[in-house]
Write a protein that holds these residues in place. Structure first.
Motif, mmCIF file in Angstrom:
data_model
loop_
_atom_site.group_PDB
_atom_site.id
_atom_site.type_symbol
_atom_site.label_atom_id
_atom_site.label_comp_id
_atom_site.label_asym_id
_atom_site.label_seq_id
_atom_site.Cartn_x
_atom_site.Cartn_y
_atom_site.Cartn_z
ATOM 1 N N LEU A 125 0.852 -1.174 0.000
ATOM 2 C CA LEU A 125 0.000 0.000 0.000
ATOM 3 C C LEU A 125 0.890 1.227 0.000
ATOM 4 O O LEU A 125 2.048 1.188 0.449
ATOM 5 N N ASN A 126 0.323 2.357 -0.451
ATOM 6 C CA ASN A 126 1.049 3.611 -0.307
ATOM 7 C C ASN A 126 0.603 4.316 0.963
ATOM 8 O O ASN A 126 -0.219 3.801 1.725
ATOM 9 N N GLN A 128 -1.385 6.668 1.447
ATOM 10 C CA GLN A 128 -2.806 7.028 1.508
ATOM 11 C C GLN A 128 -3.700 5.804 1.655
ATOM 12 O O GLN A 128 -4.926 5.913 1.638
ATOM 13 N N GLY A 129 -3.148 4.638 1.793
ATOM 14 C CA GLY A 129 -3.946 3.423 1.982
ATOM 15 C C GLY A 129 -4.448 2.829 0.694
ATOM 16 O O GLY A 129 -5.366 2.010 0.695
ATOM 17 N N THR A 130 -3.828 3.183 -0.444
ATOM 18 C CA THR A 130 -4.243 2.634 -1.734
ATOM 19 C C THR A 130 -3.376 1.423 -2.062
ATOM 20 O O THR A 130 -2.152 1.447 -1.882
ATOM 21 N N LEU A 131 -4.000 0.356 -2.528
ATOM 22 C CA LEU A 131 -3.289 -0.872 -2.860
ATOM 23 C C LEU A 131 -2.479 -0.672 -4.148
ATOM 24 O O LEU A 131 -3.023 -0.320 -5.207
ATOM 25 N N LEU A 132 -1.147 -0.898 -4.007
ATOM 26 C CA LEU A 132 -0.275 -0.808 -5.171
ATOM 27 C C LEU A 132 0.032 -2.184 -5.734
ATOM 28 O O LEU A 132 0.365 -2.323 -6.918
ATOM 29 N N GLY A 141 -5.257 -0.416 -6.896
ATOM 30 C CA GLY A 141 -5.751 0.937 -7.146
ATOM 31 C C GLY A 141 -6.911 1.331 -6.240
ATOM 32 O O GLY A 141 -7.338 2.475 -6.251
ATOM 33 N N LYS A 142 -7.435 0.402 -5.445
ATOM 34 C CA LYS A 142 -8.562 0.711 -4.541
ATOM 35 C C LYS A 142 -8.037 1.050 -3.153
ATOM 36 O O LYS A 142 -6.995 0.517 -2.723
ATOM 37 N N GLY A 143 -8.797 1.891 -2.436
ATOM 38 C CA GLY A 143 -8.468 2.185 -1.063
ATOM 39 C C GLY A 143 -8.980 1.092 -0.138
ATOM 40 O O GLY A 143 -9.830 0.277 -0.510
ATOM 41 N N GLN A 146 -12.699 0.642 0.341
ATOM 42 C CA GLN A 146 -13.454 0.120 -0.789
ATOM 43 C C GLN A 146 -13.394 -1.401 -0.867
ATOM 44 O O GLN A 146 -14.048 -2.006 -1.694
ATOM 45 N N THR A 157 -8.116 -0.801 10.173
ATOM 46 C CA THR A 157 -8.136 0.491 9.462
ATOM 47 C C THR A 157 -7.614 1.604 10.366
ATOM 48 O O THR A 157 -6.843 2.469 9.946
#
Length: 958
Positions: A125-126, A128-132, A141-143, A146, A157
Motif C-alpha cells: 500500500l502507499n 494514503q492506503g491505496t493498494l499498489l 488501485g482501490k483504497g 473500498q 483500518t
C-alpha cells in the motif's frame, strides 16, 4: 407384620418405650451420616471438576499465546525478508542499474508469487492506503475502505491511519453463509518509496503450521495430580499428542473420548465422564475430562484424570462414621432406659394398687400393664353400656314420636289446601291455616262445629245425599262444590273427602281437603277470550273470523242469500308509527276501531287481522247497493281528523270487497279475494274501494309468474346490460354512458316496463341493481384495458338507499374490478331524493366521499325542494324526455331547468333527443349534454366498444 403382632402384644409397656426410643435416636444418626457422605461426595466431585476446568483453561490460554506468538514471528520474518528485497532494488535504483519503475515491477513479480498458506499473501500500500500490489489484480488501485475484507475491520483500518506498524489481527467477513475467518497481518514501512509492506494469512492455518510441535511437546509433559494428563485435539477430534506409549492405546483412548464428546456429555468448559479400557484388558477405567477450545486455531485442549483419584479422600469416611454411630448408640441406649423408667413408674404403681385375681397377677409379672388395665376398664364399661342402651332406646322412641307429631303438625298447618278433620258424627276436630284463610272462620270458631256452617244453599238435598252415599260406599268423594264464607260471599271450590278406618274397618274420622277455584275459572275465561280476540281493540281476530265465516257460508249454502267481506287497510299507517311512535299508533287504531264500530248494523261484525288491517263482515246482504253504501260510509268516517296528543292526524284507507257466492268457495278464499281487491285499490291511488273481479286473480297470478321468472333469470344470467351514450353538445363526442338493464328471455328482449315495477314491489330490485352495478364495473375494466374508458351512469332504486350493506357492496365491487370511483355516477329519481331526505343525504355524502358522483334523473316530473337539492352532492340534472319531445309547449320549463342547473353549477343532460332541431334548441338554451336516438339507441357491450372505437378513429382523422 401380622406374624409379629401377637409377639409384640406380650411385651411390657416399658420394653416398647425402650425399643421405640432407640429406633428414634439411632435412625436420625444414620440419616445425618448419609446426608453428610452424599454432600461430601458432591463437594469432592465439584472440586475435582473446577480443578480440571481451571487446568484446561490455563493450558488453552498458554497454547493460544504460544500459537499467536509463533504466527507473529513467522509473519515478521516473511515481512523482513521482503523488506530486504525492496532495499536491494532500491540500492540498484540509486546505483543507476535500474529505474524506479523497473525496480518496482521486479518486486511486483517477486511478491506476486509468494503465498502464505492457502489464503495468505503479500501486498503493498502507499501512504494514503491505496493498494499498489495485490494477488487479485482487480483490487489494485482501490483504497482500504473500498475493499470488503478491510472495510469491516475497523481496528485494522484505525491502526493503518495511526501508522501503527507491526503485528495485527482482524476477521475476514463471512462468505456464502460460512463463519468469519480470523486473519493475522504484519506491517513494515519503506520510507523512500512511501511503501507499506503487508503480509497476511489465516491465523489458524499458519498457527498449526509453525507452532504446533512446541505446543504438543509442552502438553505431553503436562501432569495433573496422580494420574492426570493433557491431550490436544484437532478440529476433527483427532489427538495430536501421545499420552500412551502404545499407538493402539492412543487410538482406543481417542475413540472413547470423542464418543463422550459427540454424545453431548460435554459442552464448552464442561466435564465429560466416560469409561475406557486398554486393548486386550477386561477392566474399565472411569475417566473425567475437561475440554476447552483454543480459538481461533481449531484446536481443543483436554485435561483428563482417573475417577478413582477424586474419591480417595473419602476412603476414611466409613470408619469415621462407624465410630460416631457406635458412640451415639451407647448414648441413645442410656437415654432410652432412663426415659422408659420415668414413663412407666406411675403405671406400675396403678397396676399394683388394682384388685386383680391371682392368675391375672401371675400373668401380669411378664406381660403388658396396658393390656391388663384395658381388660378391667372394658369390663366396667360394658356394664355401663348395657344400662345406657336401655335408656337410649326409650329416649329415642319418645323423641321420634315427638318429632313425627311436630312434622305432621307443620305439614297440616302449612298446606296450601284447606284441611278439616271431623269425627264420625261430623264434629270438627281440627282445621289448618288455609281453612281460616279461605272461609274466614278462625280455629276457635270452627272447632266443635259441623261443616254445615259452610253450606251455600246452591246445591239441593239430592246433591248432598249422593255425596254421603259415595262416601259410605267408596270411602271417599271428590268434586266441585259451592260454599259460603263467614262474610256471606259464595265461592267455588274443589273438595275431596276421605274416611279413616280403625283396625276393625269402622269409620272413626273424616278427612277433607279443598281449594278455591274461582281464579282458575276466571283465567280459563280470559284465555278463551284472548285466543279469539285482539287485546288492543278487543275486536275478534282472524281465528274468530274464520269460524264465523264458515258458519255464515254454511247457512247461506243451506238457506240462500249473500254475504259481503270488506278488507280494510289504513294507508301509510307506518308513517304514524315512525313519526309519533307506536303508542300513538295504538291510540289511533283504537279510535279507528270505534269509528268503524259506529257503522255496524245488527248483522255486521268487525275484526282486526293485523297491525292496520281490519275486516268487516256483512252476513246478510239483500242487494249490492248496500255494499257500496257501507264502503262509502267507511271512507267518509275517516275524513274527519283524529286527535292524538292535541295533534290532528288524517288517515285514509284502501278497501277490497268480496261477495259470496261468487268470489270464493270458502272463508279463506273470500278473505284472499278481498285482500287482492284491497291491494289493487292501493296501486290505483289508495283512499278508495274496489270489488273483487276474476281478472284480479289472473293479474296476481301473472305478477307471481313474472316474479319467479325474474328470480330464475338472475340465477341463469338472462339479464344483459345495454349502454346508451350521453354526448357533449359542444364536441359531439361521448361524455359518458348510461347502463340500462334488459331481459333476454327465449330469444326476445323484454322491456323494463314489464318487470321493473314488479321487481320494485319485492326485494328483487336490490338484486337487479347490484347485478347492473357489477356488470358495469366489469365492462368499465374492459373499456379501460382497450383505452376507451368513459364514465358510466347507473340507476339506483330507492330501496338501495335503505339497504344496510349497499355501501359495502359498492366498495367491494370497485375494489374487485379496479374501477376508479370518479368514473362511476349514480342516477336517482326525484322521488328517491325526497323520500326520507335526512337519511338519503347521509348515504349520498358517504358515497360522494368515495369519489362517485350523483345525478337527478327525470328532473321536473317530481316535487323537488330546491333547498334540499342544494344540500345534496349532485353533479348533474337530467331533463325528462317528455319535456324534450314536446319542445314547443315545454320550452319555458326546459329553459328554467337549464337555468337552475347553471345557477347551481350543475351539468344538464336532456333525455329523448331524436332530431337535429331538438339538439339545436337545447344547445341554444345552454344545455351541456344530450342522450337519445339521435346519436344512438341503447346497445350491448360489444356494440358499445365498436361505437367508441369508431368515434375515436373519426376524431383522430379530424
Amino acid at each position: 407384620m401380622n406374624d409379629l403382632r401377637p409377639y409384640l402384644q406380650h411385651w411390657s409397656f416399658g420394653r416398647k418405650i425402650l425399643v421405640g426410643s432407640l429406633a428414634f435416636l439411632i435412625l436420625p444418626l444414620l440419616l445425618i451420616f448419609s446426608i453428610f457422605l452424599h454432600y461430601s461426595t458432591i463437594k469432592s466431585d465439584k472440586s475435582t471438576e473446577e480443578g480440571l476446568i481451571a487446568a484446561g483453561a490455563a493450558l488453552a490460554r498458554e497454547a493460544g499465546y504460544d500459537l499467536a506468538t509463533a504466527v507473529s514471528q513467522h509473519l515478521r520474518e516473511i515481512a523482513e525478508r521482503n523488506e530486504l528485497l525492496v532495499r536491494e532494488q532500491h540500492q540498484k535504483q540509486l546505483a543507476g542499474l535500474v529505474t524506479e519503475n523497473g525496480a518496482k515491477l521486479e518486486l511486483v513479480k517477486l511478491f506476486a508469487t509468494q503465498r502464505i498458506g492457502t489464503d495468505g499473501a503479500v501486498f503493498v500500500l502507499n501512504g494514503q492506503g491505496t493498494l499498489l500490489l495485490h494477488p487479485d489484480p482487480g483490487l489494485v488501485g482501490k483504497g482500504l475502505q473500498q475493499i470488503e475484507e478491510f472495510s469491516q475491520a475497523p481496528a485494522l483500518t484505525s491502526a493503518l491511519n495511526d501508522k501503527k506498524w507491526g503485528y495485527h489481527e482482524y476477521e475476514r467477513p463471512a462468505s456464502q453463509g460460512g463463519p468469519a475467518q480470523p486473519m493475522a497481518m504484519y506491517l513494515l514501512t519503506f520510507q523512500p518509496w512511501d511503501w507499506l509492506i503487508a503480509v497476511s494469512c489465516a491465523r489458524d492455518e499458519i498457527g498449526r503450521a509453525v507452532g504446533l510441535q512446541a505446543i504438543t511437546d509442552k502438553i505431553e509433559t503436562f501432569r495433573y495430580g496422580v494420574s492426570g494428563f493433557a491431550v490436544l485435539l484437532d478440529s476433527q477430534g483427532k489427538m495430536l499428542t501421545r499420552p500412551f506409549a502404545n499407538d493402539a492405546d492412543n487410538s482406543a483412548f481417542n475413540g472413547a473420548l470423542n464418543t463422550a464428546l459427540q454424545d453431548g456429555n460435554a459442552t464448552r468448559d464442561r466435564i465429560a465422564a466416560f469409561a475406557w479400557k486398554k486393548p486386550g484388558e477386561t477392566s474399565e477405567i472411569r475417566k473425567l475430562a475437561s475440554v476447552r477450545p483454543v480459538p481461533p486455531f481449531g484446536l481443543t485442549i483436554g485435561v483428563i484424570t482417573d475417577r478413582r483419584d477424586t474419591v480417595k479422600g473419602l476412603a476414611t469416611m466409613p470408619t469415621f462414621a462407624a465410630l460416631i454411630i457406635a458412640g451415639g448408640a451407647v448414648l441413645a441406649l442410656c437415654l432410652a432406659l432412663m426415659f422408659s423408667r420415668l414413663v412407666t413408674a406411675p403405671l406400675r404403681r396403678l397396676t399394683s394398687d388394682m384388685d386383680l385375681p391371682d392368675n391375672a397377677r401371675l400373668a401380669y409379672t411378664g406381660g403388658c400393664e396396658i393390656a391388663f388395665l384395658r381388660e378391667r376398664l372394658e369390663h366396667a364399661l360394658n356394664s355401663l353400656h348395657r344400662i345406657n342402651e336401655k335408656l337410649s332406646t326409650e329416649a329415642l322412641a319418645r323423641k321420634s314420636a315427638e318429632n313425627f307429631l311436630k312434622i305432621y303438625k307443620q305439614v297440616f298447618d302449612s298446606a296450601t289446601e284447606g284441611l278439616v278433620i271431623t269425627d264420625m258424627t261430623g264434629k270438627i276436630l281440627g282445621v289448618n291455616n288455609a281453612f281460616t284463610t279461605i272461609t274466614g272462620y278462625t280455629h276457635q270458631e270452627a272447632m266443635g262445629n259441623n261443616p254445615r256452617i259452610l253450606k251455600s244453599d246452591r246445591h239441593d238435598a239430592e246433591f248432598y245425599q249422593d255425596m254421603w252415599r259415595q262416601l259410605t260406599e267408596n270411602g271417599g268423594w271428590e268434586g266441585e262444590i259451592w260454599n259460603k264464607r263467614k262474610d256471606g260471599s259464595v265461592y267455588p271450590e274443589w273438595l275431596a273427602i276421605n274416611s279413616i278406618l280403625n283396625d276393625q274397618g269402622e269409620i272413626i274420622y273424616y278427612f277433607a281437603s279443598f281449594y278455591e277455584i274461582g281464579e282458575l275459572k276466571k283465567k280459563d275465561k280470559q284465555i278463551a277470550f284472548m285466543a279469539y280476540h285482539d287485546m288492543l281493540t278487543m275486536l275478534p281476530n282472524r281465528t274468530f273470523l274464520e269460524q264465523k265465516l264458515a258458519k255464515a257460508i254454511a247457512r247461506i249454502q243451506a238457506e240462500g242469500g249473500k254475504l259481503s267481506l270488506f278488507f280494510i287497510d289504513l294507508d301509510n299507517f307506518k308513517n304514524v308509527n315512525d313519526v309519533f311512535g307506536h303508542k300513538f299508533g295504538d291510540d289511533l287504531l283504537v279510535q279507528v276501531t270505534k269509528r268503524f264500530a259506529s257503522t255496524l248494523g245488527d248483522n255486521d261484525s268487525l275484526y282486526r287481522l293485523s297491525s292496520d288491517e281490519f275486516v268487516l263482515l256483512m252476513d246478510a246482504v239483500e242487494n249490492e247497493s248496500v255494499v257500496y253504501l257501507m264502503a262509502n260510509r267507511l271512507l267518509t268516517i275517516l275524513k274527519k281528523p283524529f286527535l292524538l296528543d292535541f295533534k290532528k292526524i288524517y288517515v285514509n284507507a284502501s278497501i277490497g270487497i268480496s261477495i259470496f257466492p261468487g268470489d270464493g268457495e270458502n272463508g279463506l278464499e273470500m278473505i284472499r279475494s278481498a285482500d287482492m281487491a284491497m291491494h289493487r285499490a292501493k296501486r290505483e291511488g289508495k283512499n278508495r274501494f274496489l270489488l273483487f273481479t276474476k281478472g284480479m286473480h289472473a293479474e296476481l297470478y301473472e305478477r307471481f309468474r313474472i316474479e319467479n321468472s325474474i328470480r330464475y333469470g338472475l340465477v341463469n344470467r338472462e339479464f344483459v346490460v345495454f349502454y346508451q351514450p350521453k354526448v357533449n353538445i359542444a364536441t359531439r363526442t361521448t361524455a359518458s354512458l348510461e347502463a340500462l338493464i334488459r331481459w333476454q328471455k327465449g330469444g326476445k328482449l323484454i322491456s323494463p316496463g314489464v318487470f321493473i315495477p314488479i321487481a320494485e314491489e319485492s326485494s328483487l330490485i336490490d338484486e337487479l341493481c347490484t347485478y347492473v352495478l357489477e356488470e358495469s364495473c366489469a365492462f368499465h375494466r374492459l373499456m379501460d384495458e382497450t383505452g376507451l374508458a368513459v364514465p358510466i351512469s347507473i340507476n339506483i332504486s330507492p330501496r338501495q338507499f335503505h339497504n344496510a350493506d349497499f355501501i359495502d357492496i359498492v366498495e367491494d365491487l370497485l375494489l374487485r374490478y379496479s374501477v376508479d370511483p370518479t368514473y362511476v355516477e349514480f342516477e336517482i329519481t326525484e322521488t328517491t331524493a325526497m323520500s326520507d331526505v335526512e337519511h338519503t343525504l347521509r348515504i349520498m355524502h358517504r358515497i360522494r366521499e368515495m369519489g362517485i358522483r350523483f345525478s337527478i334523473d327525470d328532473f321536473g316530473t317530481g316535487y323537488s325542494s330546491l333547498g334540499y337539492l342544494s344540500r345534496m352532492p349532485v353533479s348533474t340534472l337530467k331533463i325528462d324526455k317528455q319535456f324534450v319531445q314536446d319542445m314547443e309547449q315545454n320550452s319555458g320549463l326546459v329553459a328554467t331547468i337549464i337555468a337552475i342547473g347553471q345557477q347551481m353549477h350543475l351539468n344538464v343532460v336532456a333525455e329523448g333527443v331524436e332530431t337535429e332541431e331538438q339538439l339545436l334548441a337545447l344547445a341554444a338554451m345552454g344545455c351541456h349534454e344530450i342522450q337519445g336516438y339521435y346519436f344512438s339507441r341503447p346497445i350491448d357491450a360489444n356494440q358499445t366498444l365498436q361505437y367508441l372505437e369508431a368515434e375515436r378513429s373519426a376524431f383522430a382523422v379530424q
